[in-house]
Design a protein around this motif. Structure first.
Motif, PDB file in Angstrom:
ATOM      1  N   ILE A  49      10.840  -4.096  -5.525  1.00 58.75           N
ATOM      2  CA  ILE A  49      11.007  -5.041  -5.377  1.00 58.75           C
ATOM      3  C   ILE A  49      10.733  -5.630  -7.595  1.00 58.75           C
ATOM      4  O   ILE A  49       9.676  -6.091  -7.252  1.00 58.75           O
ATOM      5  CB  ILE A  49      10.619  -6.374  -4.517  1.00 58.75           C
ATOM      6  CG1 ILE A  49      10.657  -5.931  -3.350  1.00 58.75           C
ATOM      7  CG2 ILE A  49      11.588  -7.279  -4.852  1.00 58.75           C
ATOM      8  CD1 ILE A  49      10.347  -6.989  -2.344  1.00 58.75           C
ATOM      9  N   ILE A  51      11.905  -8.441  -9.759  1.00 61.79           N
ATOM     10  CA  ILE A  51      11.944  -9.488 -10.089  1.00 61.79           C
ATOM     11  C   ILE A  51      12.061 -10.110 -11.229  1.00 61.79           C
ATOM     12  O   ILE A  51      11.596 -10.176 -12.533  1.00 61.79           O
ATOM     13  CB  ILE A  51      10.527 -10.507  -9.707  1.00 61.79           C
ATOM     14  CG1 ILE A  51       9.716  -9.602  -8.747  1.00 61.79           C
ATOM     15  CG2 ILE A  51      10.171 -11.720  -9.622  1.00 61.79           C
ATOM     16  CD1 ILE A  51      10.365 -10.528  -7.326  1.00 61.79           C
ATOM     17  N   LYS A  56      11.400 -17.456  -8.823  1.00 69.83           N
ATOM     18  CA  LYS A  56      10.708 -16.618  -8.494  1.00 69.83           C
ATOM     19  C   LYS A  56       8.909 -15.910  -8.712  1.00 69.83           C
ATOM     20  O   LYS A  56       8.565 -15.885  -8.585  1.00 69.83           O
ATOM     21  CB  LYS A  56      10.550 -15.181  -8.035  1.00 69.83           C
ATOM     22  CG  LYS A  56      12.023 -15.480  -6.551  1.00 69.83           C
ATOM     23  CD  LYS A  56      12.834 -14.696  -5.934  1.00 69.83           C
ATOM     24  CE  LYS A  56      13.464 -14.972  -4.918  1.00 69.83           C
ATOM     25  NZ  LYS A  56      13.922 -13.583  -4.194  1.00 69.83           N
ATOM     26  N   CYS A  80       5.299  -2.293  -2.472  1.00 67.24           N
ATOM     27  CA  CYS A  80       5.547  -2.990  -0.976  1.00 67.24           C
ATOM     28  C   CYS A  80       4.719  -1.255  -0.220  1.00 67.24           C
ATOM     29  O   CYS A  80       5.830  -0.133  -0.241  1.00 67.24           O
ATOM     30  CB  CYS A  80       6.548  -3.252  -0.385  1.00 67.24           C
ATOM     31  SG  CYS A  80       6.894  -4.740  -1.746  1.00 67.24           S
ATOM     32  N   LEU A 149      10.344 -13.185  -1.250  1.00 72.98           N
ATOM     33  CA  LEU A 149      10.948 -11.976  -0.974  1.00 72.98           C
ATOM     34  C   LEU A 149      11.917 -11.353  -0.138  1.00 72.98           C
ATOM     35  O   LEU A 149      11.916  -9.878  -0.235  1.00 72.98           O
ATOM     36  CB  LEU A 149       9.267 -11.054  -1.878  1.00 72.98           C
ATOM     37  CG  LEU A 149       8.690 -11.013  -2.485  1.00 72.98           C
ATOM     38  CD1 LEU A 149       7.695  -9.916  -3.003  1.00 72.98           C
ATOM     39  CD2 LEU A 149       9.065 -11.534  -4.287  1.00 72.98           C
ATOM     40  N   THR A 151      10.497 -10.129   3.249  1.00 72.25           N
ATOM     41  CA  THR A 151       9.907  -8.816   3.108  1.00 72.25           C
ATOM     42  C   THR A 151      10.460  -8.825   4.774  1.00 72.25           C
ATOM     43  O   THR A 151       9.505  -9.354   5.466  1.00 72.25           O
ATOM     44  CB  THR A 151       9.242  -8.491   3.294  1.00 72.25           C
ATOM     45  OG1 THR A 151       8.190  -9.455   3.016  1.00 72.25           O
ATOM     46  CG2 THR A 151       9.371  -8.415   1.446  1.00 72.25           C
ATOM     47  N   PRO A 157       3.931  -6.784   0.729  1.00 72.86           N
ATOM     48  CA  PRO A 157       3.440  -6.477  -0.477  1.00 72.86           C
ATOM     49  C   PRO A 157       2.440  -6.046  -0.444  1.00 72.86           C
ATOM     50  O   PRO A 157       0.932  -6.703  -0.054  1.00 72.86           O
ATOM     51  CB  PRO A 157       4.671  -7.959  -1.162  1.00 72.86           C
ATOM     52  CG  PRO A 157       5.099  -7.806   0.081  1.00 72.86           C
ATOM     53  CD  PRO A 157       5.174  -7.556   1.256  1.00 72.86           C
TER      54      PRO A 157
END
Length: 248
Positions: A49, A51, A56, A80, A149, A151, A157
């Protein structure tokens, strides 16, 4: 020695970056390099992911222990473990893989796949003149990180990676002697030799810290790891990992 090996051997963590953003083209190359890593049974059991949202990044920085370089960098990745995508693939063939995805083996595969991909990404970034720093602190508050996030279950993560143009580069920390790391044919468990090598390494690290801090820090490696491991942390992880659909 070729340039690839030089890049690898020149690695050190960078914790101070300029304000310059990493170009999108370079981000894509780093991700492609990550994807080129070896993967168990071609499962590719990881996700990355990126960012770009500054808010965030600020939230992740707080969750990771208020580390400024989680915010102040050229780009930030989160790696992750991902078994969710495998379940989506199996659903297309009406195959139930739950027993496998909840196994310890699948958990280990996802961790190893993610780590291999991340190290490829790190080497690619460093080969382009960028610096990197792994951020394990996101595991301090994984529930909040997962929420931030978004998920799904069976996506976990594991660590972040700050990437950017180095503002300053510290002296490289000496690694353990190869005699303690590398074994041939069997594990050489000679405690006398281990103790002797550790004492030599302790002196090397003590000198390193004294030089780096102008005499302000006196610390050996064995004392540092003893202090670190004496205080257990993140003990919630066993239950949290199971709650996320792993290790059941």
């Amino acid at each position: 020695m070729n340039t690839t090996i030089e890049t690898i051997l020149n690695h050190r963590s960078v914790r101070a970056f300029t304000e310059e953003a990493v170009p999108q083209a370079d981000v894509e190359i780093i991700v492609e390099a990550a994807q080129a890593a070896s993967t168990s049974s071609f499962l590719q059991a990881y996700s990355i992911i990126g960012i770009t949202d500054q808010e965030k990044k600020k939230n992740l920085a707080v969750l990771a222990g208020s580390q400024s370089y989680v915010v102040e960098n050229g780009y930030f990745f989160v790696f992750c473990a991902d078994l969710y995508r495998l379940e989506q693939a199996a659903e297309q063939h009406n195959t139930n893989i739950l027993q496998t995805t909840e196994s310890t083996e699948a958990y280990m595969i996802s961790l190893i796949d993610a780590a291999l991909a991340a190290q490829n990404a790190a080497i690619a970034a460093e080969s382009m003149g960028l610096g990197i720093c792994y951020i394990g602190g996101i595991r301090n508050n994984l529930k909040q990180v997962c929420e931030l996030l978004q998920t799904p279950e069976r996506v976990l993560p594991l660590f972040g990676m700050a990437v950017g143009y180095p503002k300053q580069i510290e002296e490289q920390k000496p690694r353990l002697p190869k005699e303690l790391i590398f074994h041939e044919n069997y594990y050489k468990n000679d405690k006398g030799n281990i103790k002797e090598e550790l004492q030599r390494y302790d002196q090397l690290i003590a000198d390193y810290y004294l030089n780096r801090t102008n005499g302000k820090k006196e610390m050996t490696w064995t004392k540092q790891v003893s202090n670190t491991l004496e205080r257990s942390k993140r003990l919630y992880l066993n239950e949290f990992v199971k709650d996320r659909g792993f290790l059941n």
